[in-house]
Scaffold this motif. Sequence first.
Motif, PDB file in Angstrom:
ATOM      1  N   GLU A 197       0.901  -1.317   0.385  1.00 48.90           N
ATOM      2  CA  GLU A 197       0.212   0.221   0.317  1.00 48.90           C
ATOM      3  C   GLU A 197       0.966   1.649   0.159  1.00 48.90           C
ATOM      4  O   GLU A 197       0.859   2.381  -0.742  1.00 48.90           O
ATOM      5  N   ILE A 198       2.111   0.980   0.533  1.00 49.37           N
ATOM      6  CA  ILE A 198       3.051   2.260   0.838  1.00 49.37           C
ATOM      7  C   ILE A 198       3.587   3.372  -0.566  1.00 49.37           C
ATOM      8  O   ILE A 198       3.348   4.122  -0.979  1.00 49.37           O
ATOM      9  N   VAL A 199       3.730   1.379  -1.514  1.00 46.42           N
ATOM     10  CA  VAL A 199       4.082   1.794  -2.768  1.00 46.42           C
ATOM     11  C   VAL A 199       3.706   2.111  -3.410  1.00 46.42           C
ATOM     12  O   VAL A 199       4.224   3.152  -4.318  1.00 46.42           O
ATOM     13  N   GLN A 205       2.346  10.090  -4.944  1.00 47.54           N
ATOM     14  CA  GLN A 205       3.141  11.407  -4.245  1.00 47.54           C
ATOM     15  C   GLN A 205       4.338  10.633  -3.171  1.00 47.54           C
ATOM     16  O   GLN A 205       4.515  10.584  -2.033  1.00 47.54           O
ATOM     17  N   PRO A 206       5.192  10.954  -3.609  1.00 46.02           N
ATOM     18  CA  PRO A 206       6.791  10.591  -4.108  1.00 46.02           C
ATOM     19  C   PRO A 206       7.550  11.773  -2.489  1.00 46.02           C
ATOM     20  O   PRO A 206       6.951  12.672  -2.428  1.00 46.02           O
ATOM     21  N   GLY A 207       8.515  11.300  -2.263  1.00 41.99           N
ATOM     22  CA  GLY A 207       8.801  12.028  -1.108  1.00 41.99           C
ATOM     23  C   GLY A 207      10.447  12.590  -1.271  1.00 41.99           C
ATOM     24  O   GLY A 207      10.784  11.583  -2.184  1.00 41.99           O
ATOM     25  N   ASP A 208      10.743  12.598   0.115  1.00 43.04           N
ATOM     26  CA  ASP A 208      12.624  12.178  -0.147  1.00 43.04           C
ATOM     27  C   ASP A 208      12.964  10.751   0.829  1.00 43.04           C
ATOM     28  O   ASP A 208      13.017  11.552   2.479  1.00 43.04           O
ATOM     29  N   ASP A 209      12.906  10.242   0.343  1.00 41.29           N
ATOM     30  CA  ASP A 209      13.473   8.770   0.763  1.00 41.29           C
ATOM     31  C   ASP A 209      13.998   8.003  -0.440  1.00 41.29           C
ATOM     32  O   ASP A 209      13.761   7.836  -1.114  1.00 41.29           O
ATOM     33  N   LEU A 210      14.429   6.898   0.313  1.00 41.78           N
ATOM     34  CA  LEU A 210      14.738   5.467   0.342  1.00 41.78           C
ATOM     35  C   LEU A 210      13.621   5.379  -1.071  1.00 41.78           C
ATOM     36  O   LEU A 210      14.103   4.638  -2.306  1.00 41.78           O
ATOM     37  N   LEU A 211      12.788   4.356  -0.834  1.00 41.40           N
ATOM     38  CA  LEU A 211      11.821   3.929  -1.561  1.00 41.40           C
ATOM     39  C   LEU A 211      11.069   4.936  -2.959  1.00 41.40           C
ATOM     40  O   LEU A 211      11.201   4.590  -3.714  1.00 41.40           O
ATOM     41  N   SER A 212      10.386   6.117  -2.506  1.00 39.46           N
ATOM     42  CA  SER A 212      10.672   7.138  -3.399  1.00 39.46           C
ATOM     43  C   SER A 212      11.471   7.354  -5.059  1.00 39.46           C
ATOM     44  O   SER A 212      10.810   7.455  -5.731  1.00 39.46           O
ATOM     45  N   ARG A 213      12.412   7.036  -4.002  1.00 38.23           N
ATOM     46  CA  ARG A 213      13.180   7.206  -5.093  1.00 38.23           C
ATOM     47  C   ARG A 213      14.149   6.442  -5.852  1.00 38.23           C
ATOM     48  O   ARG A 213      14.460   5.848  -7.755  1.00 38.23           O
ATOM     49  N   LEU A 214      13.815   4.731  -5.374  1.00 33.63           N
ATOM     50  CA  LEU A 214      13.575   3.268  -5.670  1.00 33.63           C
ATOM     51  C   LEU A 214      12.655   3.086  -6.871  1.00 33.63           C
ATOM     52  O   LEU A 214      12.680   2.542  -8.205  1.00 33.63           O
ATOM     53  N   GLU A 224       8.975  -6.218  -5.936  1.00 34.90           N
ATOM     54  CA  GLU A 224       9.993  -6.196  -5.297  1.00 34.90           C
ATOM     55  C   GLU A 224      10.294  -5.163  -4.700  1.00 34.90           C
ATOM     56  O   GLU A 224      11.336  -5.350  -3.406  1.00 34.90           O
ATOM     57  N   LEU A 225       9.883  -4.020  -4.774  1.00 30.29           N
ATOM     58  CA  LEU A 225       9.738  -2.923  -3.873  1.00 30.29           C
ATOM     59  C   LEU A 225       9.376  -3.065  -2.479  1.00 30.29           C
ATOM     60  O   LEU A 225      10.586  -3.138  -1.602  1.00 30.29           O
TER      61      LEU A 225
END
Length: 397
Positions: A197-199, A205-214, A224-225
């Motif tokens: 769900e977070i993906v 709404q991307p943020g400044d975080d690892l998941l958003s960058r991936l 995979e994410l």
Amino acid sequence: MSDAISFEMPWARTHQFDPPSIFDSLREKHPLARMVYPDGHVGWIATSHEVVRKVLGDPRFSHSSEIGHFPVTHQGDIVPNHPKIPGMFIHMDPPDHTRYRRLLTGEFTVRRANQLKSRVEAVAAEQINDMREHGAPVDLVASFAKPLVLRVLSELVGLPYSERDEYADAPALLHDPNSDPQDVAAAYERAGSFFTEIVERKRKQPGDDLLSRLIADGQLTTEELSNIVVLLLFAGYETTESVLSVSVFALLHHVDQLTAVRVDPSKLNAAVEELLRYLTVNQYHTYRTALEDIELNGELVAKGDTVTVSLPAANRDPARFECPEKLNVDRDTTGHVAFGYGIHQCLGQNLARVELRAGLSALLRAFPDLRLAVAFDEVPLRLNGSVFAVRSLPVSW
């Protein structure tokens, strides 16, 4: 060694800080000994620093979940082989392991960890304030170690800490051998669904975080994410908070070493490395499987044989560390294997070091008279899990 030991024999830690004594006799007489695994497979266990590093550094040994034999049971059940899980690269070999790890390496460099230092220190200060507001005595695990590590990791990955009830319990349940298997399965499924769900949230709404960058990189699927988030949480949360909690416990017991760090704060970095070596909370889940016949320490490890490596035993090897049974913040700990070794060496070790330094430094400054609120022998321990931990650490000041 003609007689193989049972996998059950070495795991019963009986002391607050010391690995099982059987490791000492094995390391002295048979640093590579035959061992019977839970599924009946007869493989090996390595206990010396030299042999452990050889196994972990040799590409002829695989960490694939498809062929290895797990050295322990999970809630009493044998852990079967299973196909590769997309994103779960900890149990993959190159080139799959290389592909995934390369995508994440930049997030966990020394430089990146140092950039996070001020934020880690701020979180530590906030948890110190919470402890003061609560008043002594307080459980340092629940009030300081767990929230510090989980808040930092959640922010880095991109998980909303305010919704931690969806995922925070799963790692502890998984690492605790006394957990109900149904509770573990339910927590794992709940966390996995939440990460999926977070993906999807981050896609919108991307943020400044690892998941958003991936996600922005575009190379990974939602599955995979989600599994990478599972891996980062399960590998980086319980382990680091356990090291932090047990380190405080160890320092409060070894008053001379605590005093040395208080008198000279410049010793803190060396103290963290020594605590990592001395405690080595990752107990016995590290193993590799031979991809071909390999001569090792005068023995023939046949293709298909699984070798379990004992990181705690390697870090207590007197051939590598003088008087290894003693906590000594002034020793040279170069080469310790608390984070493993080789291509699977802990990805988050630089962040873990920053968290440990910031956490210990904050506690020592804030509470000059920090002390146990119960007798030493009354601190509840988790001795037989995959991660050595204190269940709670009541402290006063």
